[in-house]
Design a protein around this motif. Sequence first.
Motif, mmCIF file in Angstrom:
data_model
loop_
_atom_site.group_PDB
_atom_site.id
_atom_site.type_symbol
_atom_site.label_atom_id
_atom_site.label_comp_id
_atom_site.label_asym_id
_atom_site.label_seq_id
_atom_site.Cartn_x
_atom_site.Cartn_y
_atom_site.Cartn_z
ATOM 1 N N PRO A 120 0.896 -1.432 -0.163
ATOM 2 C CA PRO A 120 0.097 0.025 0.064
ATOM 3 C C PRO A 120 0.937 1.110 0.131
ATOM 4 C CG PRO A 120 0.250 -0.805 2.264
ATOM 5 C CD PRO A 120 0.838 -1.718 1.334
ATOM 6 N N GLY A 121 2.228 1.278 -0.554
ATOM 7 C CA GLY A 121 2.990 2.387 -0.567
ATOM 8 C C GLY A 121 2.449 3.731 -0.791
ATOM 9 N N PRO A 122 1.783 4.260 -1.640
ATOM 10 C CA PRO A 122 1.327 5.554 -1.920
ATOM 11 C C PRO A 122 0.343 5.692 -0.851
ATOM 12 C CG PRO A 122 1.607 4.433 -3.802
ATOM 13 C CD PRO A 122 1.789 3.456 -3.123
ATOM 14 N N TRP A 123 -0.650 4.882 -0.377
ATOM 15 C CA TRP A 123 -1.226 5.292 0.705
ATOM 16 C C TRP A 123 -0.810 5.434 1.923
ATOM 17 C CZ3 TRP A 123 -6.276 7.067 1.050
ATOM 18 C CH2 TRP A 123 -6.969 6.797 2.087
ATOM 19 N N ASN A 124 0.119 4.622 2.181
ATOM 20 C CA ASN A 124 0.903 5.101 3.631
ATOM 21 C C ASN A 124 1.631 6.362 3.480
ATOM 22 O OD1 ASN A 124 -0.032 2.434 4.750
ATOM 23 N ND2 ASN A 124 1.966 1.516 4.109
ATOM 24 N N VAL A 125 2.167 6.690 2.444
ATOM 25 C CA VAL A 125 2.738 7.878 2.201
ATOM 26 C C VAL A 125 1.810 9.188 2.292
ATOM 27 C CG1 VAL A 125 3.736 9.437 0.736
ATOM 28 C CG2 VAL A 125 4.666 6.987 0.791
ATOM 29 N N LEU A 126 0.431 8.850 1.787
ATOM 30 C CA LEU A 126 -0.501 9.811 1.799
ATOM 31 C C LEU A 126 -1.121 10.149 3.499
ATOM 32 C CD1 LEU A 126 -3.216 11.087 -0.152
ATOM 33 C CD2 LEU A 126 -4.020 9.878 1.963
ATOM 34 N N ARG B 298 -5.824 17.604 -2.849
ATOM 35 C CA ARG B 298 -4.370 17.838 -3.432
ATOM 36 C C ARG B 298 -3.764 16.870 -3.292
ATOM 37 N NH1 ARG B 298 0.054 19.287 -1.410
ATOM 38 N NH2 ARG B 298 -0.780 20.358 0.490
ATOM 39 N N LEU B 299 -3.457 16.251 -2.107
ATOM 40 C CA LEU B 299 -2.333 15.045 -1.863
ATOM 41 C C LEU B 299 -2.975 13.670 -2.438
ATOM 42 C CD1 LEU B 299 -1.873 15.773 1.997
ATOM 43 C CD2 LEU B 299 -0.199 15.968 0.002
ATOM 44 N N MET B 300 -4.448 13.550 -2.594
ATOM 45 C CA MET B 300 -4.743 12.518 -3.239
ATOM 46 C C MET B 300 -4.396 12.536 -4.696
ATOM 47 S SD MET B 300 -6.953 10.287 -1.762
ATOM 48 C CE MET B 300 -8.451 10.067 -0.481
ATOM 49 N N GLU B 301 -4.315 13.463 -5.212
ATOM 50 C CA GLU B 301 -4.204 13.583 -6.757
ATOM 51 C C GLU B 301 -2.528 13.611 -6.960
ATOM 52 O OE1 GLU B 301 -5.710 17.607 -8.095
ATOM 53 O OE2 GLU B 301 -7.519 16.641 -7.882
ATOM 54 N N MET C 125 -1.173 9.886 -4.957
ATOM 55 C CA MET C 125 -1.827 8.666 -5.313
ATOM 56 C C MET C 125 -2.229 8.690 -6.968
ATOM 57 S SD MET C 125 -2.544 6.870 -2.316
ATOM 58 C CE MET C 125 -3.715 5.877 -3.097
ATOM 59 N N GLY C 126 -1.896 9.994 -7.620
ATOM 60 C CA GLY C 126 -2.115 9.891 -9.041
ATOM 61 C C GLY C 126 -3.504 9.631 -9.441
ATOM 62 N N LEU C 127 -4.613 10.205 -8.816
ATOM 63 C CA LEU C 127 -5.935 9.912 -8.829
ATOM 64 C C LEU C 127 -6.688 11.050 -9.435
ATOM 65 C CD1 LEU C 127 -6.606 7.709 -5.711
ATOM 66 C CD2 LEU C 127 -6.253 7.069 -7.998
ATOM 67 N N SER C 128 -7.742 11.030 -9.925
ATOM 68 C CA SER C 128 -8.532 12.286 -10.347
ATOM 69 C C SER C 128 -9.934 12.264 -9.417
ATOM 70 C CB SER C 128 -9.026 11.858 -11.959
ATOM 71 O OG SER C 128 -7.919 12.208 -12.483
#
Length: 184
Positions: free
Chosen positions: A44-50, A137-140, A143-146
Amino acid sequence: MIPSTDELLEIARTYWPSQEDPNQEPSPEAHRLHALWRRKLAEPGPWNVLIEQLRKAFPEKGVGNITTASDACFWCVIYPSHGREPPGLHWVYVGCASIIAPVYTVYRALIEFGERQVLRQLDLEPPAVEPAITLARLMETTMGLSLLPPDIANHPAPVFVGWKSPPKTTLFHALFTSYPDNLP
């Protein structure tokens, strides 16, 4: 880029059954969702970073990872303060990162804190205020999400998600959660 409504409906059908099973057996769609969760939870790398970025951005607030594998998203919540909330009404902000589509949503819940938590209002389209702005902003960026637009999120989905069934099921339920008000 946000997939089209038709593409999102097809994704929903991949992970949620379009028919109710009277025997309550896990559907092929449920098996696909569980297999995807196993992969996502292994890394879950990017999620933990978020989550860490949110904790740094809001050190005075309570930031929690409330993800459950019964939904189709990673979930986080931002409480007004660190620790137990004082009695009264408080807005709680929630971020959901879909694991089945490259989209996210941010919403808020007005909760009355006291002897027990009582949901007073659910706002699936919060105003552009903090902490919703930073969360989005951090989700985008992380996580690279829209952001899933509300008109698409509210589109009916012909699938069974949790206790939601057609015609009450929407893409919001299928891509994120059928229990947006179920906060710890």
